[in-house]
Design an enzyme around this catalytic site. Structure first.
Site, PDB file in Angstrom:
ATOM      1  N   HIS A 166      -2.983   1.284  -4.971  1.00 37.95           N
ATOM      2  CA  HIS A 166      -2.560   0.051  -5.641  1.00 37.95           C
ATOM      3  C   HIS A 166      -2.952   0.117  -7.100  1.00 37.95           C
ATOM      4  O   HIS A 166      -4.077  -0.229  -7.459  1.00 37.95           O
ATOM      5  CB  HIS A 166      -3.300  -1.159  -5.030  1.00 37.95           C
ATOM      6  CG  HIS A 166      -2.878  -1.495  -3.656  1.00 37.95           C
ATOM      7  ND1 HIS A 166      -3.060  -2.728  -3.102  1.00 37.95           N
ATOM      8  CD2 HIS A 166      -2.269  -0.761  -2.717  1.00 37.95           C
ATOM      9  CE1 HIS A 166      -2.576  -2.742  -1.880  1.00 37.95           C
ATOM     10  NE2 HIS A 166      -2.103  -1.555  -1.624  1.00 37.95           N
ATOM     11  N   MET A 198      -2.465  -6.737   6.639  1.00 39.18           N
ATOM     12  CA  MET A 198      -3.560  -7.470   5.998  1.00 39.18           C
ATOM     13  C   MET A 198      -3.145  -8.187   4.718  1.00 39.18           C
ATOM     14  O   MET A 198      -3.997  -8.531   3.897  1.00 39.18           O
ATOM     15  CB  MET A 198      -4.707  -6.503   5.686  1.00 39.18           C
ATOM     16  CG  MET A 198      -5.211  -5.718   6.881  1.00 39.18           C
ATOM     17  SD  MET A 198      -6.365  -4.425   6.375  1.00 39.18           S
ATOM     18  CE  MET A 198      -6.493  -3.470   7.896  1.00 39.18           C
ATOM     19  N   SER A 199      -1.849  -8.390   4.526  1.00 35.50           N
ATOM     20  CA  SER A 199      -1.411  -9.024   3.271  1.00 35.50           C
ATOM     21  C   SER A 199      -0.297 -10.017   3.559  1.00 35.50           C
ATOM     22  O   SER A 199      -0.209 -10.558   4.658  1.00 35.50           O
ATOM     23  CB  SER A 199      -0.907  -7.948   2.303  1.00 35.50           C
ATOM     24  OG  SER A 199       0.279  -7.340   2.808  1.00 35.50           O
ATOM     25  N   HIS A 236      -6.027  -8.806  -2.143  1.00 38.51           N
ATOM     26  CA  HIS A 236      -6.162  -9.117  -0.714  1.00 38.51           C
ATOM     27  C   HIS A 236      -7.424  -9.957  -0.500  1.00 38.51           C
ATOM     28  O   HIS A 236      -8.423  -9.774  -1.201  1.00 38.51           O
ATOM     29  CB  HIS A 236      -6.331  -7.825   0.095  1.00 38.51           C
ATOM     30  CG  HIS A 236      -5.220  -6.832  -0.053  1.00 38.51           C
ATOM     31  ND1 HIS A 236      -5.214  -5.884  -1.047  1.00 38.51           N
ATOM     32  CD2 HIS A 236      -4.094  -6.645   0.674  1.00 38.51           C
ATOM     33  CE1 HIS A 236      -4.118  -5.143  -0.917  1.00 38.51           C
ATOM     34  NE2 HIS A 236      -3.424  -5.584   0.105  1.00 38.51           N
ATOM     35  N   ASN A 244       1.832   3.316  10.935  1.00 34.95           N
ATOM     36  CA  ASN A 244       1.130   3.957  12.052  1.00 34.95           C
ATOM     37  C   ASN A 244       1.362   3.125  13.291  1.00 34.95           C
ATOM     38  O   ASN A 244       1.619   1.931  13.186  1.00 34.95           O
ATOM     39  CB  ASN A 244      -0.388   4.012  11.742  1.00 34.95           C
ATOM     40  CG  ASN A 244      -0.936   2.633  11.377  1.00 34.95           C
ATOM     41  OD1 ASN A 244      -0.884   2.207  10.221  1.00 34.95           O
ATOM     42  ND2 ASN A 244      -1.415   1.922  12.371  1.00 34.95           N
ATOM     43  N   ALA A 249       2.611  -2.670   4.061  1.00 33.20           N
ATOM     44  CA  ALA A 249       2.384  -1.614   5.043  1.00 33.20           C
ATOM     45  C   ALA A 249       1.847  -2.279   6.299  1.00 33.20           C
ATOM     46  O   ALA A 249       1.043  -3.207   6.211  1.00 33.20           O
ATOM     47  CB  ALA A 249       1.346  -0.635   4.499  1.00 33.20           C
ATOM     48  N   TYR A 270      -9.333  -9.405   1.936  1.00 31.74           N
ATOM     49  CA  TYR A 270     -10.388  -8.497   2.434  1.00 31.74           C
ATOM     50  C   TYR A 270     -11.186  -7.854   1.318  1.00 31.74           C
ATOM     51  O   TYR A 270     -12.270  -7.313   1.556  1.00 31.74           O
ATOM     52  CB  TYR A 270      -9.823  -7.435   3.393  1.00 31.74           C
ATOM     53  CG  TYR A 270      -8.901  -6.396   2.791  1.00 31.74           C
ATOM     54  CD1 TYR A 270      -9.373  -5.410   1.935  1.00 31.74           C
ATOM     55  CD2 TYR A 270      -7.551  -6.392   3.106  1.00 31.74           C
ATOM     56  CE1 TYR A 270      -8.521  -4.458   1.399  1.00 31.74           C
ATOM     57  CE2 TYR A 270      -6.692  -5.456   2.591  1.00 31.74           C
ATOM     58  CZ  TYR A 270      -7.181  -4.484   1.724  1.00 31.74           C
ATOM     59  OH  TYR A 270      -6.341  -3.555   1.206  1.00 31.74           O
ATOM     60  N   GLU A 271     -10.680  -7.921   0.086  1.00 27.44           N
ATOM     61  CA  GLU A 271     -11.458  -7.403  -1.045  1.00 27.44           C
ATOM     62  C   GLU A 271     -12.508  -8.415  -1.504  1.00 27.44           C
ATOM     63  O   GLU A 271     -13.280  -8.127  -2.421  1.00 27.44           O
ATOM     64  CB  GLU A 271     -10.523  -7.083  -2.214  1.00 27.44           C
ATOM     65  CG  GLU A 271      -9.553  -5.965  -1.914  1.00 27.44           C
ATOM     66  CD  GLU A 271      -8.503  -5.844  -3.004  1.00 27.44           C
ATOM     67  OE1 GLU A 271      -8.695  -5.014  -3.906  1.00 27.44           O
ATOM     68  OE2 GLU A 271      -7.501  -6.597  -2.961  1.00 27.44           O
ATOM     69  N   HIS A 311      -6.561   5.147   6.329  1.00 26.74           N
ATOM     70  CA  HIS A 311      -5.820   4.705   5.149  1.00 26.74           C
ATOM     71  C   HIS A 311      -5.011   5.868   4.573  1.00 26.74           C
ATOM     72  O   HIS A 311      -3.941   5.667   4.008  1.00 26.74           O
ATOM     73  CB  HIS A 311      -6.787   4.138   4.110  1.00 26.74           C
ATOM     74  CG  HIS A 311      -6.092   3.437   2.972  1.00 26.74           C
ATOM     75  ND1 HIS A 311      -5.289   2.327   3.160  1.00 26.74           N
ATOM     76  CD2 HIS A 311      -6.044   3.693   1.642  1.00 26.74           C
ATOM     77  CE1 HIS A 311      -4.787   1.936   1.993  1.00 26.74           C
ATOM     78  NE2 HIS A 311      -5.233   2.752   1.052  1.00 26.74           N
ATOM     79  N   SER A 313       0.811  -1.230   0.000  1.00 26.94           N
ATOM     80  CA  SER A 313       0.000   0.000   0.000  1.00 26.94           C
ATOM     81  C   SER A 313       0.833   1.264   0.000  1.00 26.94           C
ATOM     82  O   SER A 313       1.626   1.493   0.920  1.00 26.94           O
ATOM     83  CB  SER A 313      -0.864   0.067   1.258  1.00 26.94           C
ATOM     84  OG  SER A 313      -1.979  -0.734   1.122  1.00 26.94           O
TER      85      SER A 313
HETATM   86  N1  HPA Z   1      -3.343  -2.681  10.983  1.00 29.26           N
HETATM   87  C1  HPA Z   1      -3.474  -3.529   9.938  1.00 29.26           C
HETATM   88  N2  HPA Z   1      -2.983  -3.268   8.731  1.00 29.26           N
HETATM   89  C2  HPA Z   1      -2.317  -2.126   8.567  1.00 29.26           C
HETATM   90  C3  HPA Z   1      -2.145  -1.192   9.608  1.00 29.26           C
HETATM   91  C4  HPA Z   1      -2.679  -1.494  10.881  1.00 29.26           C
HETATM   92  O1  HPA Z   1      -2.573  -0.729  11.848  1.00 29.26           O
HETATM   93  N3  HPA Z   1      -1.436  -0.153   9.088  1.00 29.26           N
HETATM   94  C5  HPA Z   1      -1.186  -0.445   7.786  1.00 29.26           C
HETATM   95  N4  HPA Z   1      -1.723  -1.629   7.467  1.00 29.26           N
END
Ligand code: HPA
Length: 298
Positions: free
Chosen positions: A64, A213-214, A86, A237, A116, A88-89, A249, A33
Site C-alpha cells: 500500500h 479487513m477493509s 485500516h 486465497n 483483497a 487493524y492498523e 500476506h 492490497s
Molecule cells: N481473510 C481476511 N482478509 C483477507 C484474506 C483472508 O483470508 N485474504 C486477503 N485478505
C-alpha cells in the site's frame, strides 16, 4: 504540543487536491492490497502522497504505497487512491473515513472500493473477482460513532449499501471483457490476524462468501454522505481451513500482482460506461441518491 497526532481535515485536504485538478473527478477508485496500477495508467497524471494532506498519516501496510493519482482514463477524470487506512492498523474512525470524506468534499459522486479477500464459498478460488452485493460488518468499530460529521446522515439507510446500477454496469463491463465476475457477500472483520477455520465456518453460516479487513467502513461513510458505492473483491486465497497451507500476506501480494492487470481493464471498462455528466447541469445532480454533497449548497 498535543500528545495526539492531528486529525485529518477532509475539507482542507479536498481544497488542496482541488487546486491540482481542473474539475471534480467522476469516480474515486480505492485500490486494495497488492492491487497496483500499471505504469502510465492514466493521462495527465497528478500525484500526491497522503502525507501531503493535512493530518493524513502515511498508509503503512506492505503493498500500500499511500498516494493519490488523478488522471484521465477513457477521457474521464478518475481519482485513484493507492493504499488505504485500516482499523487493524490502530487508526481512528476519523482517519479511516477521511479519504471518503475528501472524495465527497471534492464533489466526487461515486466510489469503487476494491479489496483483497479470502474465498469462503468453494467456487471463489484465488484470482476470482466478486461483485460485492452486501456486507456483514463484524469489525466491531462503527465508523460513524461519535459526533455527526459535516454533511452526513446520522442514521444512514443500509438496505442497499452497494449501488445496483453500478453493479449492473460492472457486470456488463466484465462480460464484455470475458472476465468472470461472481456476486457475493463480504464479511468484514477487524484483523490483522487471519481467521481460524472455526471462524470461517461461522462466517459461512452467516452468509459471507468472502472475508476481508477493509471496505465496510468506507462503504458506510460513503452512504452517510450519499455517495454511490461499487465494490469489487479479488479473492487472494482460500479462507482458513479450506486449504492445508497456512495463509500469508505474501500470497495475497502474489495473487494481487497477477490480478492487477485484469482488474485495471475492468475498471477502465466501467469508467467508459459511467453515465455522462449532463452538460450545464448543476454538480448536485450526480450524487448517488440525489442528496446534495458536502461543500455544496447545504
Ligand atoms: N481473510 C481476511 N482478509 C483477507 C484474506 C483472508 O483470508 N485474504 C486477503 N485478505
Amino acid at each position: 504540543m498535543s500528545p495526539f497526532p492531528p486529525l485529518p481535515d477532509p475539507a482542507k485536504a479536498a481544497e488542496l487536491l482541488a487546486t491540482r485538478l481542473r474539475e471534480a473527478p467522476e469516480l474515486l477508485v480505492v485500490l486494495g492490497s497488492g492491487l497496483a496500477l500499471p505504469a502510465a495508467a492514466v493521462e495527465d497524471p497528478v500525484e500526491l502522497p497522503f502525507e501531503a494532506l493535512p493530518g493524513f498519516p502515511p498508509a503503512g501496510v506492505m503493498g500500500h504505497p499511500g498516494r493519490y493519482l488523478a488522471g484521465r482514463l477513457e477521457g474521464r477524470l478518475v481519482l485513484f487512491q493507492r493504499g488505504r487506512y485500516h482499523f487493524y492498523e490502530g487508526h481512528s474512525r476519523a482517519v479511516v473515513g477521511a479519504p471518503i470524506r475528501v472524495a465527497a468534499a471534492l464533489g466526487i459522486p461515486r466510489v469503487l472500493l476494491t479489496n483483497a479477500s479470502g474465498g469462503i464459498r468453494p467456487d471463489l478460488i484465488p484470482g476470482s473477482f466478486v461483485l460485492v452485493e452486501d456486507h456483514i460488518d463484524l469489525q466491531g468499530r462503527a465508523p460513524l460513532a461519535g459526533p455527526v460529521a459535516s454533511g452526513e446522515e446520522r442514521f444512514p439507510d443500509m438496505s442497499a449499501p452497494y449501488d445496483p446500477q453500478l453493479g449492473l454496469l460492472a457486470e456488463r463491463a466484465a462480460a464484455d471483457l470475458g472476465i468472470a465476475l461472481a456476486r457475493g457477500t463480504y464479511g468484514g472483520v477487524l484483523g490483522p490476524n487471519f481467521e481460524t477455520p472455526a471462524e470461517i465456518r461461522m462466517l459461512r453460516l452467516l452468509g459471507a462468501d468472502v472475508v476481508g479487513m477493509s471496505t465496510v467502513p468506507e462503504a458506510i461513510v460513503a452512504r452517510a454522505l450519499g455517495l454511490a458505492v461499487l465494490a469489487i473483491s479479488v479473492v487472494m486465497n482460500p479462507a482458513a481451513g479450506l486449504t492445508a497451507r497456512p495463509l500469508s500476506h505474501e500470497e495475497v501480494l502474489a495473487v494481487g500482482a497477477r490480478s492487477a492487470g485484469p482488474l485495471f481493464e475492468l475498471v477502465r471498462r466501467i469508467v467508459r460506461g459511467l453515465p455522462e455528466k449532463e452538460l450545464g447541469a448543476p454538480d448536485l445532480d450526480f450524487g448517488g441518491d440525489g442528496r446534495p454533497r458536502q461543500g455544496f449548497s447545504q
